[in-house]
Scaffold this motif. Sequence first.
Motif, PDB file in Angstrom:
ATOM      1  N   ARG A  78       4.370  -4.936 -10.003  1.00 23.27           N
ATOM      2  CA  ARG A  78       4.017  -3.545  -9.794  1.00 23.27           C
ATOM      3  C   ARG A  78       3.024  -3.088 -10.843  1.00 23.27           C
ATOM      4  N   LEU A  79       2.170  -2.146 -10.469  1.00 26.75           N
ATOM      5  CA  LEU A  79       1.277  -1.534 -11.439  1.00 26.75           C
ATOM      6  C   LEU A  79       2.065  -0.520 -12.262  1.00 26.75           C
TER       7      LEU A  79
ATOM      8  N   HIS B 281       7.396   6.348 -11.359  1.00 23.93           N
ATOM      9  CA  HIS B 281       8.253   5.972 -10.239  1.00 23.93           C
ATOM     10  C   HIS B 281       8.876   7.247  -9.676  1.00 23.93           C
TER      11      HIS B 281
ATOM     12  N   THR C 270       5.784   0.622   0.635  1.00 19.72           N
ATOM     13  CA  THR C 270       5.165   0.642  -0.691  1.00 19.72           C
ATOM     14  C   THR C 270       4.384   1.920  -0.951  1.00 19.72           C
TER      15      THR C 270
ATOM     16  N   SER D  70       1.736   3.120  -3.734  1.00 21.29           N
ATOM     17  CA  SER D  70       0.953   2.498  -4.793  1.00 21.29           C
ATOM     18  C   SER D  70      -0.405   3.163  -4.943  1.00 21.29           C
ATOM     19  N   GLN D  71      -0.890   3.144  -6.168  1.00 22.62           N
ATOM     20  CA  GLN D  71      -2.213   3.691  -6.458  1.00 22.62           C
ATOM     21  C   GLN D  71      -3.306   2.973  -5.681  1.00 22.62           C
ATOM     22  N   THR D  72      -3.048   1.747  -5.265  1.00 24.40           N
ATOM     23  CA  THR D  72      -4.048   0.970  -4.536  1.00 24.40           C
ATOM     24  C   THR D  72      -3.999   1.221  -3.031  1.00 24.40           C
TER      25      THR D  72
ATOM     26  N   SER E 285      -1.094   8.840  -4.080  1.00 28.19           N
ATOM     27  CA  SER E 285      -0.461   7.977  -5.077  1.00 28.19           C
ATOM     28  C   SER E 285      -1.423   7.683  -6.218  1.00 28.19           C
ATOM     29  N   GLU E 286      -2.700   7.494  -5.873  1.00 25.66           N
ATOM     30  CA  GLU E 286      -3.707   7.229  -6.897  1.00 25.66           C
ATOM     31  C   GLU E 286      -3.904   8.451  -7.793  1.00 25.66           C
TER      32      GLU E 286
ATOM     33  N   GLU F  41       3.955   4.838  -8.349  1.00 20.49           N
ATOM     34  CA  GLU F  41       4.271   3.468  -7.945  1.00 20.49           C
ATOM     35  C   GLU F  41       5.745   3.386  -7.558  1.00 20.49           C
TER      36      GLU F  41
ATOM     37  N   HIS G 249       8.743   2.370  -4.035  1.00 18.30           N
ATOM     38  CA  HIS G 249       9.025   1.975  -2.656  1.00 18.30           C
ATOM     39  C   HIS G 249      10.049   2.918  -2.045  1.00 18.30           C
TER      40      HIS G 249
END
Length: 286
Positions: free
Chosen positions: A72-73, A77, A138, A140-142, A147-148, A153, A155
Motif C-alpha cells: 500500500r502507498l 486510512h 480499493t 487509492s491515490q492512484t 483519494s488523490e 489509502e 479498502h
Amino acid sequence: MTKPIVQAHTIDQWMEIDPEIRGLILKQIKLKDRLFKFLKDRNDSKGPTQKLGDWNPCAKCETKGWVPAEPRLPGIHPYQLPHPCMLKIYFELIGAPSSGSFEARLQLIFDLGHAVHDMFQSYGKSGAWGPIYTPEATISQTLQEKSEQLMIEGHADAENVLTVDIPGSSVLYEVGVIHEYKTMNNRNFEKLTQPKPEHKVQAMVYAACLNRPVVAYLYFNKDNQNLADFPVQFNTDLWIQIEAKALIILDAFKKKEPPPGSTGFHCQQCQFVLTCPAYKQSLKKG
C-alpha cells in the motif's frame, strides 16, 4: 415483460431520483434477506462454496480487516478519520515510534472479525448480492481523484451494484452500494437502531471516493449469529466535515507541523501516549 432499468450507480445519479423513491429503494436493499435467500437457494441446489484468493490482515488498521496481498502507498486510512485526535492520525501518517503490548484476547477478537469478513466476502463472490460484487474495493491515490486529493489509502469491505425492484414500480433500479461488515457481542448488538457514528464516518469515506450513493452496514452478532442491516444514503453534510478534517491533517503533514492533540478517555488506548506532548500537558493541568 422485462422492466426498464434506471441506473443509480453514482451519487449524482442517485440525487436525480425523487426523494420518496429513494426512500423506497433503501427499504429494498435488504442485504440480510438477500443473503438468507441466497444461502437457502444454494443449499437447495447443493452448489459449491467459492473461496477467495489470497488476503492479508490489514496492518495499517490494527488488523481489523483484510487487504489484497500487495503493498500500500502511505496515506490516511479511512478507519483513522473517526478518531477524535488528529495528532494521533498525524503520528500514524508519519510513522512515529509507538509503544504497546500484545494481548492474546484482542488478537482473537480481530481474527474472528477477519473470519466473518472472509465469510461474507465469499458469499458475495458466489453471487449472494448479484453478479456485480467486488470484495475489498480499493481506495487509492492512484485510482480515484478524491483519494488523490486527500491522500486516502484503504479498502472498503465490498463494492456492489444491486438491482432493486420496488413493488408496483414500472422500472428496476440499479444502485451502487458500499458494504460494511461489522462484528459485535450481543450486548452491543441489542442496542443497535442505526449504524454506529464511527462506522458512518469510515464508510462515508469509501462512498465518497468510490462515488457510490448508498452504504449498507451488515452487523454480525458473534454470540448468536443474528444479523442486522442498515442501508444509508450518502450524507453530504457529514462528508464536508470529514473532508475538512482530512485537509487539516494533510496540511500538517506537508508542513511537518503536528496538529493539536485532543485528550480524553481515548488516550488510555493510544500507542503514542508515552511521548504525546498534548497528553503530557493535560497531566500538568490536572
